[in-house]
Design an enzyme around this catalytic site. Sequence first.
Site, short mmCIF file in Angstrom:
data_model
loop_
_atom_site.label_atom_id
_atom_site.label_comp_id
_atom_site.label_asym_id
_atom_site.label_seq_id
_atom_site.Cartn_x
_atom_site.Cartn_y
_atom_site.Cartn_z
N PRO A 2 0.84 -1.20 0.00
CA PRO A 2 0.00 0.00 0.00
C PRO A 2 0.88 1.25 0.00
CG PRO A 2 -0.49 -1.40 1.90
CD PRO A 2 0.75 -1.93 1.25
N GLU A 3 0.46 2.29 -0.71
CA GLU A 3 1.20 3.54 -0.69
C GLU A 3 0.68 4.37 0.49
OE1 GLU A 3 2.64 5.01 -4.14
OE2 GLU A 3 2.54 3.08 -5.14
N LYS A 55 3.98 4.29 5.75
CA LYS A 55 3.24 3.04 5.61
C LYS A 55 2.85 2.44 6.96
CE LYS A 55 5.13 2.53 1.10
NZ LYS A 55 6.19 2.00 0.25
#
Length: 285
Positions: A2-3, A55
């Site tokens: 995930p960004e 993150k």
Amino acid sequence: MPEGDTIFRTARSLSRALVGRPITGFRSTFPLLARFDDETPLAGQLVESVESRGKWLLIHFSGGGTLAMHMLMSGSWHIYRHGERWQQPRVNMRIVIENSEFIAVGFRVPVARMHTALSLPRDKKIPQPSIDVLSSDFDAGAAVRRVMAHGSEEIADVLLHQEVLAGVGNVFKSEICFVVGVNPFCKVNALSPERVADLVANAQKLVAANVMEDSGDEIVTYKGRNRRTTHESDPDARLWVYGRKGEPCRRCGEAIRRRLQGPDARVTFWCPSCQPMPDSSKIDG
Ligand SMILES: [Zn+2]
């Protein structure tokens, strides 16, 4: 992976469901979290805030504890009403936080630890807010200096270092380089400080644009020349270069290239014509 914008949206959703409401139940399959809860019960405490740091996802409790999680590839949080059917099997459940209205379930969360106010800043893996491109405390000038300190590395790789710019992931890496017209394989020391400042400013701008209320779950950096609704909703017209190998560049028509880059062989997309490699004889800028 995930960004940063994905984690930011998760933090926002969890915040709406949990902040300010007394916790009525806590469960976890992580032994250390369960033990923390045995010794310092979370039931009865309030969730004070939920924040993203690059993150990492942080949940702060009124008793002073902070649950810190790195979501990696697999982790996700769902919010359910009581009695609502879960969208993932129970065996994937790692953490549950309940209040009178909602049940927040962390599925397949790979890394989770409990911190105190003292131990949290000492955890070097968790970025400080000043290096998170989505934080209001983000320090762009310091970020430029951190990028410049990696002079012998390729710029797109440096943009991924979470201790340099927290929150930029692999999709944004290619998009940022395209928007600024920088070749992703260019060494940092071939770039002027002004050019690096331009990259940092666009990193902040592009990631922030993707956490606006109406931005949805997809990453969008290209909105179409006419900004017509039909363009914006076209799933093939969301990004400048990422995932577009062989397709025409949206600016010049040249075919977009794709190559694996860096020690981790992360995929990179770019337009060879809009993002030329600077001559070795001159400094780009
Ligand atoms: Zn082009």
